[in-house]
Write a protein that holds these residues in place. Structure first.
Motif, PDB file in Angstrom:
ATOM      1  N   GLN A 181     -22.904 -47.556  28.115  1.00 37.26           N
ATOM      2  CA  GLN A 181     -23.167 -48.829  27.445  1.00 37.26           C
ATOM      3  C   GLN A 181     -23.759 -49.823  28.440  1.00 37.26           C
TER       4      GLN A 181
ATOM      5  N   THR B  41     -25.278 -49.051  23.073  1.00 38.81           N
ATOM      6  CA  THR B  41     -24.412 -47.890  23.289  1.00 38.81           C
ATOM      7  C   THR B  41     -25.230 -46.609  23.222  1.00 38.81           C
TER       8      THR B  41
ATOM      9  N   GLU C 212     -25.708 -53.455  19.184  1.00 38.50           N
ATOM     10  CA  GLU C 212     -24.719 -54.306  18.515  1.00 38.50           C
ATOM     11  C   GLU C 212     -24.932 -55.743  18.976  1.00 38.50           C
TER      12      GLU C 212
ATOM     13  N   ARG D 187     -23.111 -59.651  18.637  1.00 37.91           N
ATOM     14  CA  ARG D 187     -21.731 -60.096  18.439  1.00 37.91           C
ATOM     15  C   ARG D 187     -21.599 -61.591  18.719  1.00 37.91           C
TER      16      ARG D 187
ATOM     17  N   ARG E 123     -19.109 -58.853  14.383  1.00 37.66           N
ATOM     18  CA  ARG E 123     -19.969 -57.825  14.975  1.00 37.66           C
ATOM     19  C   ARG E 123     -21.001 -57.336  13.953  1.00 37.66           C
TER      20      ARG E 123
ATOM     21  N   VAL F 192     -23.456 -54.166  13.802  1.00 38.33           N
ATOM     22  CA  VAL F 192     -23.715 -52.881  14.450  1.00 38.33           C
ATOM     23  C   VAL F 192     -24.758 -52.120  13.638  1.00 38.33           C
ATOM     24  N   LYS F 193     -25.805 -51.664  14.303  1.00 44.35           N
ATOM     25  CA  LYS F 193     -26.843 -50.873  13.645  1.00 44.35           C
ATOM     26  C   LYS F 193     -26.698 -49.427  14.078  1.00 44.35           C
ATOM     27  N   GLN F 194     -26.076 -48.630  13.212  1.00 45.11           N
ATOM     28  CA  GLN F 194     -25.833 -47.235  13.543  1.00 45.11           C
ATOM     29  C   GLN F 194     -27.145 -46.456  13.612  1.00 45.11           C
TER      30      GLN F 194
ATOM     31  N   TYR G 199     -28.000 -53.585   9.677  1.00 46.46           N
ATOM     32  CA  TYR G 199     -26.782 -53.741  10.460  1.00 46.46           C
ATOM     33  C   TYR G 199     -25.564 -53.712   9.533  1.00 46.46           C
TER      34      TYR G 199
END
Length: 252
Positions: free
Chosen positions: A72, A98, A112, A114, A139, A141-143, A149
Motif C-alpha cells: 500500500q 492498495t 481509496e 477517505r 471511505r 473504495v473503488k474495487q 466507488y
C-alpha cells in the motif's frame, strides 16, 4: 517495582484483543488464515501554525515481503485544533493505493479516498504516558474492475502507552518502550460480513532524538478480516516510524 501492576494491566489491555481474535479464528474451522510478512515505513508530522491550529502530514510506504513487493501507499493530511493542552481534534483527508498481495490477493490495484474526524487525548499513569485516539472514517473504495466507488463507514479506537527507560520522564536522547492496540469496526449498509474489520497490536523500542522528533522500530501483529468473512490475514509487520513536530506559530 512500584509500577509493575500498572504495566501488567496495560500490557493486557493492549494485547488481549489480538490474542482473543487468534483464539477465535483457531476454533472456527471454516476460517482461512493467510500469513504474510510486511514492512511499513512511515513519517508522521504535526506542525503548529497558530496558537491552537496545526497541520498534520503523513506518508506511509507499506511493502509486502518486508520490502520486496508493494502492498500500500498512503498519504494523509489534516487540520489540527487544540481543544485543551491534552486534547486535539483533527479533520482530514487520506488517499490509499492498495496492491495485490498474499495468498488471497485482490484482483488488481485499487484506490481509496477517505475523509476522517479524530479526537486524541493524552495523559499518564505514573511514568507511563498514555494516549487515546478515536477516529471516524468515511471511505470511498473503488474495487478492481468496478465502475464506481463503494461508500463505507469505519470507526477506530487506539490506546498507546510509552515507558521511559532512563528516568521518570522522557527526555531528548533517551530510549523508551512503546505499545499500542487499535481495533477497527465497519458499519453501514455496504458492510457485509466484516463488521469486525481488523485489529493491530504493536510493541516497539523508541528513541527520542530531540524535543521535536522521535523514532520507533517495532513489530505489528495485524489481523484483517477480508470482506467475505472467511479469509483472515495475519500480517507480521516490521514497522519503522519517524515522528516530527515543527512550530511555525509566532513566538511572543
Amino acid at each position: 517495582m512500584k509500577n509493575r501492576p500498572t504495566l501488567i494491566l496495560l500490557a493486557w489491555v493492549l494485547l488481549a484483543p489480538a490474542l482473543l481474535l487468534n483464539t477465535a479464528s483457531a476454533q472456527t474451522t471454516e476460517r482461512i488464515k493467510d500469513h504474510n510478512t510486511n514492512g511499513w515505513y512511515m513519517y508522521f508530522g504535526d506542525h503548529k501554525v497558530a496558537d491552537r491550529w496545526g497541520i498534520h502530514a503523513e506518508v506511509q510506504l507499506r511493502r509486502h515481503n518486508t520490502i520486496k513487493n508493494p502492498q500500500q501507499l498512503l498519504f494523509r493530511t489534516g487540520v489540527n485544533y487544540d481543544l485543551t493542552p491534552t486534547a486535539m481534534f483533527t479533520l482530514g483527508y487520506g488517499f490509499i493505493e492498495t496492491h495485490p498481495y498474499g495468498d488471497y490477493p485482490a484482483a488488481g490495484t485499487f484506490p481509496e479516498q477517505r475523509i476522517y474526524e479524530q479526537l486524541q487525548l493524552k495523559g499518564n499513569i505514573a511514568r507511563v504516558g498514555l494516549s487515546h485516539r478515536y477516529r471516524l472514517e468515511q471511505r470511498w473504495v473503488k474495487q478492481p474492475g468496478a465502475a464506481d466507488y463503494t461508500y463505507l463507514n469505519r470507526a477506530r479506537y487506539m490506546i498507546k502507552a510509552t515507558l521511559p527507560l532512563v528516568g521518570p520522564s522522557l527526555e531528548p536522547k533517551e530510549p523508551f518502550l512503546a505499545a499500542y492496540d487499535e481495533v477497527f469496526v465497519g458499519f453501514g449498509e455496504n458492510v457485509k460480513q466484516n463488521i469486525f474489520d481488523q485489529n493491530r497490536a504493536y510493541v516497539a523500542l523508541g528513541y527520542k532524538i530531540s524535543n521535536s522528533s522521535s523514532l520507533e522500530l517495532g513489530y505489528l501483529n495485524q489481523i484483517v478480516q477480508k470482506a467475505n468473512g472467511v479469509v483472515f490475514e495475519h500480517n507480521h509487520t516490521l514497522q519503522v516510524s519517524f515522528f516530527h513536530t515543527l512550530n511555525f506559530a509566532k513566538q511572543d
